[in-house]
Design a protein around this motif. Structure first.
Motif, short mmCIF file in Angstrom:
data_model
loop_
_atom_site.label_atom_id
_atom_site.label_comp_id
_atom_site.label_asym_id
_atom_site.label_seq_id
_atom_site.Cartn_x
_atom_site.Cartn_y
_atom_site.Cartn_z
N THR A 7 13.52 13.88 25.53
CA THR A 7 12.66 15.01 25.34
C THR A 7 11.08 14.73 26.04
N SER A 8 10.51 15.72 26.64
CA SER A 8 9.45 15.64 27.15
C SER A 8 8.44 16.66 27.01
N ALA A 9 7.24 16.84 26.74
CA ALA A 9 6.28 17.70 26.22
C ALA A 9 4.91 17.28 26.80
N ARG A 10 4.17 18.35 26.95
CA ARG A 10 2.56 17.86 27.41
C ARG A 10 1.82 18.28 26.09
N LEU A 11 0.86 17.44 25.94
CA LEU A 11 0.12 17.87 24.93
C LEU A 11 -1.25 18.54 25.29
N ALA A 12 -1.66 19.31 24.42
CA ALA A 12 -3.12 20.16 24.77
C ALA A 12 -4.18 19.87 23.91
N LEU A 13 -4.58 18.39 23.93
CA LEU A 13 -5.60 17.87 23.18
C LEU A 13 -6.91 18.23 23.94
N THR A 14 -8.03 18.08 23.40
CA THR A 14 -9.32 17.98 23.79
C THR A 14 -9.67 16.62 24.13
N THR A 15 -9.69 16.20 25.38
CA THR A 15 -9.92 14.57 25.87
C THR A 15 -11.31 14.59 26.12
N PRO A 16 -12.37 14.16 25.80
CA PRO A 16 -13.79 14.22 26.17
C PRO A 16 -14.11 13.16 27.17
N PRO A 17 -14.72 13.40 28.18
CA PRO A 17 -15.02 12.57 29.25
C PRO A 17 -16.35 11.70 29.06
N ALA A 142 6.24 10.24 15.84
CA ALA A 142 6.15 11.76 16.32
C ALA A 142 7.18 12.21 15.46
N TRP A 143 6.99 13.17 14.85
CA TRP A 143 8.09 13.96 14.02
C TRP A 143 8.31 15.44 14.79
N ILE A 144 9.74 15.59 15.03
CA ILE A 144 10.10 16.66 15.96
C ILE A 144 10.56 17.70 14.73
N GLY A 145 10.02 18.91 14.94
CA GLY A 145 10.81 19.89 13.95
C GLY A 145 11.67 20.71 14.76
N ASP A 146 11.90 21.84 14.28
CA ASP A 146 12.65 22.78 15.08
C ASP A 146 12.26 23.22 16.51
N LYS A 147 12.56 22.44 17.54
CA LYS A 147 12.15 22.64 18.85
C LYS A 147 10.64 22.57 18.96
N ALA A 150 6.18 18.68 15.25
CA ALA A 150 5.53 18.88 13.89
C ALA A 150 4.09 18.06 13.85
N ARG A 151 4.48 16.77 14.08
CA ARG A 151 3.11 15.91 14.03
C ARG A 151 3.31 14.85 14.84
N PHE A 152 2.37 14.18 15.19
CA PHE A 152 2.28 13.00 15.89
C PHE A 152 1.05 12.30 15.75
N ALA A 175 -5.50 19.89 10.15
CA ALA A 175 -4.64 20.44 9.85
C ALA A 175 -3.33 19.70 9.75
N GLY A 176 -3.58 18.31 10.04
CA GLY A 176 -2.50 17.42 9.75
C GLY A 176 -1.64 16.96 10.93
N VAL A 177 -1.69 18.02 11.91
CA VAL A 177 -0.93 17.66 13.01
C VAL A 177 -0.98 16.27 13.98
N PHE A 178 -1.98 16.06 14.20
CA PHE A 178 -2.49 15.14 14.92
C PHE A 178 -3.17 14.11 14.10
N LYS A 179 -2.76 12.85 14.30
CA LYS A 179 -3.36 11.55 13.62
C LYS A 179 -3.82 10.60 14.60
N ILE A 180 -4.90 9.77 14.19
CA ILE A 180 -5.36 8.86 15.19
C ILE A 180 -5.50 7.62 14.31
N GLN A 181 -4.41 6.62 14.77
CA GLN A 181 -4.34 5.47 13.94
C GLN A 181 -5.64 4.53 13.78
#
Ligand SMILES: [Zn+2]
Length: 181
Positions: A7-17, A142-147, A150-152, A175-181
């Protein structure tokens, strides 16, 4: 063991330069696609998830973007391959070897390849001080929900860049969708 599902997907995070996401350096930065993989095994079957995001890199760290760390399975495969080559090499140079090596070619190959493999992994050094030779960001959960994802959770090698990511993606984090360790 083999990986049966990809499974592959593209994230759409804000990645500051703000700085290079690897060494934290400033200067000329370039956004480079960084594929982050998570492989899970269930008995002999595996699933591989790849999430891609582009992060800012300096010229010295650019090459690390696609250099994933080897897990124990990949290291085991490397060790087996090196052992086969070492064994073949020893068999071919049998006549030239000292007696104690020629008498136990298989065990000599095991020891030789263990040294070569360990040497290979311990000499992988970063180009810049404070940086890492490997990908500076890892997909840790990464937790994958229905297609959909859900969270990573991502782990950053550079604490300064992790802080910049936290500031820029506060909404997703809250929102609990994204977490940074
Ligand atoms: Zn850098």
């Amino acid at each position: 063991m083999f990986v049966g599902s990809y499974t592959s997907a593209r994230l759409a995070l804000t990645t500051p330069p703000d700085c290079c996401c690897n060494c934290g350096g400033h200067g000329q930065l370039e956004f480079v696609d960084t594929p982050m993989k998570q492989v899970r095994f269930f008995f002999v079957f595996g699933t591989e998830l790849t999430l891609t995001e582009s992060f800012p890199y300096c010229a010295g760290c650019k090459g690390s973007a696609k250099r994933a760390r080897h897990g124990w399975l990949a290291k085991g495969i490397v060790y087996c391959l090196v052992t086969s080559c070492a064994f073949l090499g020893l068999v071919m140079s049998h006549a030239l070897l000292p007696g104690f090596v020629a008498g136990s070619l298989f065990y000599s190959a095991l020891i030789l390849s263990a040294l070569l493999t360990a040497g290979y992994y311990t000499t992988r050094k970063p180009k810049r001080a404070g940086g890492t030779y490997y990908q500076p960001v890892e997909l840790t959960e990464a937790w994958i929900g229905d297609k959909h994802i859900a969270r990573f959770e991502l782990a950053f090698h550079n604490a300064r860049y992790a802080a910049a990511m936290r500031r820029s993606n506060a909404e997703l984090i809250d929102a609990g969708v994204f977490k940074i360790q």
